[in-house]
Write a protein that holds these residues in place. Structure first.
Motif, mmCIF file in Angstrom:
data_model
loop_
_atom_site.group_PDB
_atom_site.id
_atom_site.type_symbol
_atom_site.label_atom_id
_atom_site.label_comp_id
_atom_site.label_asym_id
_atom_site.label_seq_id
_atom_site.Cartn_x
_atom_site.Cartn_y
_atom_site.Cartn_z
ATOM 1 N N HIS A 91 54.048 21.817 3.756
ATOM 2 C CA HIS A 91 53.556 22.617 4.701
ATOM 3 C C HIS A 91 53.066 21.768 5.859
ATOM 4 C CE1 HIS A 91 53.315 26.249 2.424
ATOM 5 N NE2 HIS A 91 52.705 25.554 1.460
ATOM 6 N N TYR A 92 52.560 20.512 5.739
ATOM 7 C CA TYR A 92 52.011 19.764 6.813
ATOM 8 C C TYR A 92 53.572 19.256 7.558
ATOM 9 C CZ TYR A 92 49.420 16.814 9.726
ATOM 10 O OH TYR A 92 48.871 16.220 11.094
ATOM 11 N N LEU A 93 54.316 18.743 7.054
ATOM 12 C CA LEU A 93 55.391 18.066 7.728
ATOM 13 C C LEU A 93 56.305 18.997 8.070
ATOM 14 C CD1 LEU A 93 55.747 15.003 5.657
ATOM 15 C CD2 LEU A 93 54.757 15.002 7.740
ATOM 16 N N ILE A 94 56.496 20.264 7.513
ATOM 17 C CA ILE A 94 57.813 21.088 7.706
ATOM 18 C C ILE A 94 57.322 22.390 8.018
ATOM 19 C CG2 ILE A 94 59.898 22.029 6.714
ATOM 20 C CD1 ILE A 94 59.842 19.590 4.975
ATOM 21 N N ALA A 95 56.469 23.139 7.308
ATOM 22 C CA ALA A 95 56.500 24.625 7.386
ATOM 23 C C ALA A 95 55.289 25.115 8.404
ATOM 24 C CB ALA A 95 56.276 25.114 6.046
ATOM 25 N N ASP A 96 54.365 24.250 8.413
ATOM 26 C CA ASP A 96 52.983 24.878 8.979
ATOM 27 C C ASP A 96 53.155 24.321 10.738
ATOM 28 O OD1 ASP A 96 50.059 24.903 10.296
ATOM 29 O OD2 ASP A 96 49.774 25.831 8.430
ATOM 30 N N ALA A 97 52.927 25.439 11.477
ATOM 31 C CA ALA A 97 53.333 25.216 12.959
ATOM 32 C C ALA A 97 51.988 25.098 13.670
ATOM 33 C CB ALA A 97 54.106 26.332 13.637
ATOM 34 N N THR A 98 50.664 24.938 13.045
ATOM 35 C CA THR A 98 49.342 24.729 13.805
ATOM 36 C C THR A 98 49.732 23.608 14.651
ATOM 37 O OG1 THR A 98 48.392 25.774 11.772
ATOM 38 C CG2 THR A 98 46.949 24.562 13.531
ATOM 39 N N PRO A 99 49.406 23.647 15.967
ATOM 40 C CA PRO A 99 49.562 22.276 16.756
ATOM 41 C C PRO A 99 48.634 21.301 16.468
ATOM 42 C CG PRO A 99 49.200 24.358 18.112
ATOM 43 C CD PRO A 99 48.871 24.773 16.462
ATOM 44 N N THR A 100 49.171 20.141 16.637
ATOM 45 C CA THR A 100 48.158 18.977 16.286
ATOM 46 C C THR A 100 48.345 17.799 17.847
ATOM 47 O OG1 THR A 100 50.347 17.842 15.406
ATOM 48 C CG2 THR A 100 48.596 18.925 13.710
ATOM 49 N N PRO A 101 47.597 18.250 18.628
ATOM 50 C CA PRO A 101 47.898 17.403 19.920
ATOM 51 C C PRO A 101 46.817 16.377 19.940
ATOM 52 C CG PRO A 101 46.190 19.363 20.309
ATOM 53 C CD PRO A 101 46.824 19.498 18.838
ATOM 54 N N LEU A 102 47.142 15.215 20.703
ATOM 55 C CA LEU A 102 46.455 14.191 20.703
ATOM 56 C C LEU A 102 45.000 14.601 21.633
ATOM 57 C CD1 LEU A 102 48.642 11.497 22.068
ATOM 58 C CD2 LEU A 102 47.602 11.520 19.853
ATOM 59 N N PHE A 103 44.085 14.091 21.331
ATOM 60 C CA PHE A 103 42.816 14.500 22.076
ATOM 61 C C PHE A 103 42.759 13.939 23.563
ATOM 62 C CE2 PHE A 103 40.738 14.305 17.813
ATOM 63 C CZ PHE A 103 40.236 15.219 17.778
ATOM 64 N N GLU A 104 42.596 14.962 24.435
ATOM 65 C CA GLU A 104 42.546 14.638 25.817
ATOM 66 C C GLU A 104 42.209 13.193 26.023
ATOM 67 O OE1 GLU A 104 41.712 16.357 30.211
ATOM 68 O OE2 GLU A 104 40.943 17.485 28.368
ATOM 69 N N GLY A 105 43.045 12.400 26.728
ATOM 70 C CA GLY A 105 42.734 10.928 27.186
ATOM 71 C C GLY A 105 42.729 9.797 26.246
ATOM 72 N N VAL A 106 43.468 10.193 25.206
ATOM 73 C CA VAL A 106 43.936 9.282 23.998
ATOM 74 C C VAL A 106 45.030 8.522 24.586
ATOM 75 C CG1 VAL A 106 45.159 8.871 21.781
ATOM 76 C CG2 VAL A 106 43.135 10.243 22.115
ATOM 77 N N GLN A 107 46.101 8.870 25.135
ATOM 78 C CA GLN A 107 47.238 8.120 25.830
ATOM 79 C C GLN A 107 46.820 7.050 26.709
ATOM 80 O OE1 GLN A 107 50.829 9.186 25.205
ATOM 81 N NE2 GLN A 107 51.540 7.289 26.220
ATOM 82 N N SER A 220 33.033 11.835 23.103
ATOM 83 C CA SER A 220 34.272 12.410 23.647
ATOM 84 C C SER A 220 35.226 11.088 24.001
ATOM 85 C CB SER A 220 33.924 13.171 24.986
ATOM 86 O OG SER A 220 33.690 12.024 26.098
ATOM 87 N N ILE A 221 36.451 11.105 24.004
ATOM 88 C CA ILE A 221 37.206 10.176 24.440
ATOM 89 C C ILE A 221 36.972 9.671 25.792
ATOM 90 C CG2 ILE A 221 39.755 9.707 25.072
ATOM 91 C CD1 ILE A 221 39.324 9.776 22.116
ATOM 92 N N ALA A 222 36.681 10.352 26.797
ATOM 93 C CA ALA A 222 36.111 10.141 28.112
ATOM 94 C C ALA A 222 35.146 9.148 28.059
ATOM 95 C CB ALA A 222 35.819 11.183 28.998
#
Length: 230
Positions: A91-107, A220-222
């Motif tokens: 489910h986590y790697l293939i089937a589930d499509a729930t977004p997993t974004p980086l937290f803002e500012g991580v990059q 926060s990341i900030a």
């Protein structure tokens, strides 16, 4: 307590000698809580087991997958452990499509630390396949000098991951900093003898984290970036 206080600004000065910064992944760099919860609940349903409440799943995020499943209500014994792991990963790697974004500012934070000559590492409860997928999808792989997953050593809060990362990169606990969003991260860091910062925007409350006496808890990341990069 957060990093914007005068006291914590003074604490920031004591981190100028840090050579290695080790990050937890889920809840610290990536907002993956939603997919983790959905995937775990789906895995239990696939086997006809009672689906664990979301609060229970959130409470074990950060542990290795085997340890996390064993702690969940509805787990019915070792005979189903391998199947639950396989269904969760499906489910986590293939089937589930729930977004997993980086937290803002991580990059920007990771690139900024790298530019300042810090060694960077990841210590996570994710599987190797899961972490590799996340590193590639986010584009963060080039910035990290070493990574360690729970399936490769001991699960948090055992200090094994930190010990192995420090050995691999040739640094001592005195110049190592751990950053994480769970008390498992903080306990691991204390046992390994390294300094530790909590982040209060992840899976656990600031109150729970502060009970483990980190240097501080970033809201926060900030705020975290402001302290670490300036």
């Amino acid at each position: 307590m957060d990093l914007s206080s005068e006291a914590n600004s003074e604490a920031a000065l004591r981190l100028q000698d840090i050579e290695l910064v080790v990050f937890d992944w889920d809840g610290t760099l990536m907002d993956s809580e939603g997919r983790i919860v959905a995937s775990m609940q789906a895995a239990f349903r696939d086997l006809g087991l009672a689906s664990p409440p979301a609060t229970a799943v959130r409470g074990v995020i950060g542990l290795g997958l085997e340890e996390a499943i064993r702690r969940l209500p509805g787990f019915d014994g070792e005979q189903t452990l391998a199947e639950l792991i396989a269904r969760y990963r499906h489910h986590y790697l293939i089937a589930d499509a729930t977004p997993t974004p980086l937290f803002e500012g991580v990059q920007a934070l990771i690139e900024g630390l790298h530019a300042r000559g810090r060694l960077l590492a990841v210590a996570t409860g994710k599987s190797r396949r899961g972490l590799d997928q996340a590193l590639d999808l986010t584009g963060l792989r080039p910035w990290f000098h070493a990574t360690r997953c729970a399936e490769e050593t001991f699960s948090k809060p055992h200090p094994g991951m930190l010990h192995e990362l420090m050995d691999e990169l040739g640094v001592s606990p005195a110049v190592t900093l751990m950053i994480g969003d769970t008390d498992y991260d903080l306990q691991m860091a204390h046992t390994a003898g390294v300094r530790v910062l909590a982040v209060g925007y992840g899976t656990q409350t600031p109150e729970r984290l502060l009970a483990q006496q980190p240097l501080a808890c970033a809201p926060s990341i900030a705020v975290l970036s402001d302290w670490l990069l300036h």
